[in-house]
Design a protein around this motif. Structure first.
Motif, mmCIF file in Angstrom:
data_model
loop_
_atom_site.group_PDB
_atom_site.id
_atom_site.type_symbol
_atom_site.label_atom_id
_atom_site.label_comp_id
_atom_site.label_asym_id
_atom_site.label_seq_id
_atom_site.Cartn_x
_atom_site.Cartn_y
_atom_site.Cartn_z
ATOM 1 N N PRO A 1 0.835 -1.206 0.000
ATOM 2 C CA PRO A 1 0.000 0.000 0.000
ATOM 3 C C PRO A 1 0.870 1.256 0.000
ATOM 4 C CG PRO A 1 0.111 -0.899 2.206
ATOM 5 C CD PRO A 1 0.917 -1.818 1.308
ATOM 6 N N LYS A 2 0.402 2.278 -0.674
ATOM 7 C CA LYS A 2 1.100 3.553 -0.678
ATOM 8 C C LYS A 2 0.058 4.653 -0.531
ATOM 9 C CE LYS A 2 4.367 6.338 -3.302
ATOM 10 N NZ LYS A 2 5.173 6.425 -4.533
ATOM 11 N N ALA A 3 0.161 5.412 0.555
ATOM 12 C CA ALA A 3 -0.812 6.462 0.835
ATOM 13 C C ALA A 3 -0.236 7.834 0.512
ATOM 14 C CB ALA A 3 -1.235 6.409 2.302
ATOM 15 N N SER A 4 -1.035 8.645 -0.177
ATOM 16 C CA SER A 4 -0.659 10.033 -0.420
ATOM 17 C C SER A 4 -1.883 10.816 -0.884
ATOM 18 C CB SER A 4 0.458 10.140 -1.460
ATOM 19 O OG SER A 4 0.036 9.654 -2.707
ATOM 20 N N TRP A 5 -1.979 12.051 -0.445
ATOM 21 C CA TRP A 5 -3.015 12.981 -0.874
ATOM 22 C C TRP A 5 -4.437 12.426 -0.701
ATOM 23 C CZ3 TRP A 5 -1.130 17.696 -1.577
ATOM 24 C CH2 TRP A 5 0.192 17.821 -1.930
ATOM 25 N N GLY A 6 -4.696 11.743 0.398
ATOM 26 C CA GLY A 6 -6.039 11.242 0.643
ATOM 27 C C GLY A 6 -6.410 10.016 -0.166
ATOM 28 N N GLU A 7 -5.407 9.340 -0.699
ATOM 29 C CA GLU A 7 -5.655 8.138 -1.493
ATOM 30 C C GLU A 7 -4.638 7.066 -1.113
ATOM 31 O OE1 GLU A 7 -5.942 6.785 -6.177
ATOM 32 O OE2 GLU A 7 -6.085 8.887 -5.643
ATOM 33 N N THR A 8 -5.099 5.849 -0.997
ATOM 34 C CA THR A 8 -4.209 4.713 -0.787
ATOM 35 C C THR A 8 -4.248 3.864 -2.036
ATOM 36 O OG1 THR A 8 -4.608 4.708 1.593
ATOM 37 C CG2 THR A 8 -3.689 2.689 0.629
ATOM 38 N N SER A 9 -3.103 3.718 -2.676
ATOM 39 C CA SER A 9 -2.996 2.873 -3.870
ATOM 40 C C SER A 9 -2.410 1.540 -3.453
ATOM 41 C CB SER A 9 -2.099 3.542 -4.913
ATOM 42 O OG SER A 9 -2.673 4.751 -5.342
ATOM 43 N N LEU A 10 -2.967 0.478 -3.995
ATOM 44 C CA LEU A 10 -2.467 -0.868 -3.716
ATOM 45 C C LEU A 10 -1.749 -1.375 -4.957
ATOM 46 C CD1 LEU A 10 -5.592 -2.177 -1.845
ATOM 47 C CD2 LEU A 10 -3.444 -1.391 -0.860
ATOM 48 N N PHE A 11 -0.465 -1.630 -4.783
ATOM 49 C CA PHE A 11 0.404 -2.064 -5.867
ATOM 50 C C PHE A 11 0.794 -3.516 -5.678
ATOM 51 C CE2 PHE A 11 1.112 2.462 -5.476
ATOM 52 C CZ PHE A 11 1.236 2.900 -6.779
ATOM 53 N N TYR A 12 0.944 -4.213 -6.786
ATOM 54 C CA TYR A 12 1.599 -5.521 -6.739
ATOM 55 C C TYR A 12 3.071 -5.242 -6.989
ATOM 56 C CZ TYR A 12 3.083 -10.235 -7.621
ATOM 57 O OH TYR A 12 3.753 -11.435 -7.551
ATOM 58 N N ASN A 13 3.905 -5.547 -5.999
ATOM 59 C CA ASN A 13 5.324 -5.227 -6.106
ATOM 60 C C ASN A 13 6.125 -6.079 -5.121
ATOM 61 O OD1 ASN A 13 7.630 -3.971 -6.997
ATOM 62 N ND2 ASN A 13 7.285 -2.066 -5.885
ATOM 63 N N PRO A 14 6.119 -7.408 -5.310
ATOM 64 C CA PRO A 14 6.851 -8.252 -4.368
ATOM 65 C C PRO A 14 8.342 -7.908 -4.377
ATOM 66 C CG PRO A 14 6.270 -9.495 -6.330
ATOM 67 C CD PRO A 14 5.582 -8.166 -6.431
ATOM 68 N N GLY A 15 8.906 -7.805 -3.186
ATOM 69 C CA GLY A 15 10.315 -7.473 -3.077
ATOM 70 C C GLY A 15 10.619 -6.024 -3.419
ATOM 71 N N LYS A 16 9.604 -5.246 -3.688
ATOM 72 C CA LYS A 16 9.758 -3.829 -4.058
ATOM 73 C C LYS A 16 10.790 -3.660 -5.183
ATOM 74 C CE LYS A 16 8.277 -2.138 0.415
ATOM 75 N NZ LYS A 16 8.570 -1.318 1.577
ATOM 76 N N ILE A 17 10.677 -4.523 -6.190
ATOM 77 C CA ILE A 17 11.599 -4.507 -7.325
ATOM 78 C C ILE A 17 11.434 -3.244 -8.164
ATOM 79 C CG2 ILE A 17 12.192 -5.688 -9.488
ATOM 80 C CD1 ILE A 17 11.431 -8.312 -8.041
ATOM 81 N N LEU A 18 10.193 -2.814 -8.361
ATOM 82 C CA LEU A 18 9.917 -1.602 -9.142
ATOM 83 C C LEU A 18 9.722 -0.431 -8.182
ATOM 84 C CD1 LEU A 18 7.357 -3.071 -11.719
ATOM 85 C CD2 LEU A 18 9.780 -2.607 -12.084
#
Length: 151
Positions: free
Chosen positions: A19-36
């Motif tokens: 999850p990444k929260a910013s500006w009143g929005e939480t975006s859910l990303f697929y990013n195992p290992g935070k490669i991208l």
């Protein structure tokens, strides 16, 4: 349901979700290992209006938007042909009341990209649309694997 409960449920049910929260929005990303840097997003929760996004009136008490990026095929099965991309600052033309709570409908701005929304979903609506979240996650995995194939 509350936004944090939805985020927790999605994180607990699917692998590799960041999850990444910013500006009143939480975006859910697929990013195992935070490669991208961010990964591939497939779902968002927005809790307030934006400068170019007021169609759902998210500034109402308790209103929030769960948005899901589904496939074109699934979108068209549910809503017919995708609408045209709206002009900047405008919304798609589908005849939906984009302020209606607890109802699956096209996203007012990104419906042309096969995104859908539910405002303030109840537990039963969330359970009913969970397969759409699973589809969006699966599509994000495929896109992620394509993007990282040479890394």
């Amino acid at each position: 349901m509350q936004p944090k409960n939805i985020v927790e449920e999605i994180i607990s049910q699917f692998e590799g979700v960041i999850p990444k929260a910013s500006w009143g929005e939480t975006s859910l990303f697929y990013n195992p290992g935070k490669i991208l840097p961010n990964g591939v997003y497939f779902c968002t929760i927005k809790e307030k209006n934006g400068d170019n996004d007021k169609a759902s009136e998210l500034d109402r008490e308790g209103a929030f938007r769960l948005s899901i990026g589904i496939s074109k095929i699934t979108y068209e099965k549910k809503f017919g042909v995708k609408p045209k991309r709206p002009s900047k600052g405008c919304i798609i033309d589908t005849g939906h009341d984009f302020t209606a709570l607890d109802e699956l409908m096209p996203h007012p701005i990104y419906g042309w990209m096969s995104w859908v929304q539910v405002l303030s979903p109840s537990e039963s609506t969330f359970a009913n649309i969970f397969p759409l979240i699973a589809e969006a996650h699966s599509n994000a995995v495929i896109k992620f694997n394509k993007k990282t194939a040479n890394k």
